[in-house]
Design an enzyme around this catalytic site. Structure first.
Site, mmCIF file in Angstrom:
data_model
loop_
_atom_site.group_PDB
_atom_site.id
_atom_site.type_symbol
_atom_site.label_atom_id
_atom_site.label_comp_id
_atom_site.label_asym_id
_atom_site.label_seq_id
_atom_site.Cartn_x
_atom_site.Cartn_y
_atom_site.Cartn_z
ATOM 1 N N GLU A 99 0.857 -1.257 -0.141
ATOM 2 C CA GLU A 99 0.134 -0.085 0.061
ATOM 3 C C GLU A 99 0.961 1.185 -0.184
ATOM 4 O O GLU A 99 0.468 2.226 -0.765
ATOM 5 C CB GLU A 99 -1.013 -0.174 1.106
ATOM 6 C CG GLU A 99 -1.792 1.262 1.295
ATOM 7 C CD GLU A 99 -2.917 1.056 1.942
ATOM 8 O OE1 GLU A 99 -3.799 2.067 2.011
ATOM 9 O OE2 GLU A 99 -3.394 0.192 2.714
ATOM 10 N N THR A 100 1.925 1.274 0.629
ATOM 11 C CA THR A 100 2.982 2.285 0.633
ATOM 12 C C THR A 100 3.494 2.554 -0.691
ATOM 13 O O THR A 100 3.342 3.657 -1.212
ATOM 14 C CB THR A 100 4.135 2.046 1.763
ATOM 15 O OG1 THR A 100 3.668 1.882 3.106
ATOM 16 C CG2 THR A 100 5.151 3.345 1.585
#
Length: 128
Positions: free
Chosen positions: A52-53
């Site tokens: 997700e980062t």
């Protein structure tokens, strides 16, 4: 935007940003005790954090202010156990839409031998 909170998590976990563009994001993580479960294996949630980062950084690199992309779904498949060493995550866009973006993030220790694969969906919003 409270970037400090986001950056503190990355700093605590030891995630470093190696490259960011709208076409590809590369992250790096040295496996340390703070990212392992009690059995010495990489905690599965770390794979999702990396995915997700990376997707968020790439999605936001593709937008112009006041638009931002925020995660709405992450699907992660853990393919092999990790106990030590360095992980690399590479995220690339599947679709850069006006309302939704979809990115694929692959994590590996040796190129071509994936330890996890994730699909991340992000919603494009306009800040007021």
């Amino acid at each position: 935007m409270k970037v400090g909170i986001f950056m503190d998590l990355l700093t605590y976990l030891g995630i470093t940003t190696e490259a960011v563009s709208p076409e590809q994001v590369q992250l790096k993580l040295a496996v340390q005790p703070q990212v392992q479960q009690p059995y010495g294996l990489l905690h599965g949630g770390i794979n999702a954090v990396l995915a997700e980062t990376a997707a968020s950084l790439g999605a936001n690199a593709s937008l112009k202010k006041p638009q931002v992309a925020v995660g709405v779904a992450v699907e992660t498949h853990h393919l092999s156990a990790v106990t030590a060493g360095t992980l690399w995550t590479v995220a690339t866009p599947i679709r850069l839409g006006h309302q939704l973006q979809v990115w694929q993030a692959k994590t590996y220790q040796t190129p071509g031998q994936w330890t996890s694969v994730s699909t991340v969906t992000l919603k494009v919003q306009t800040l007021s």
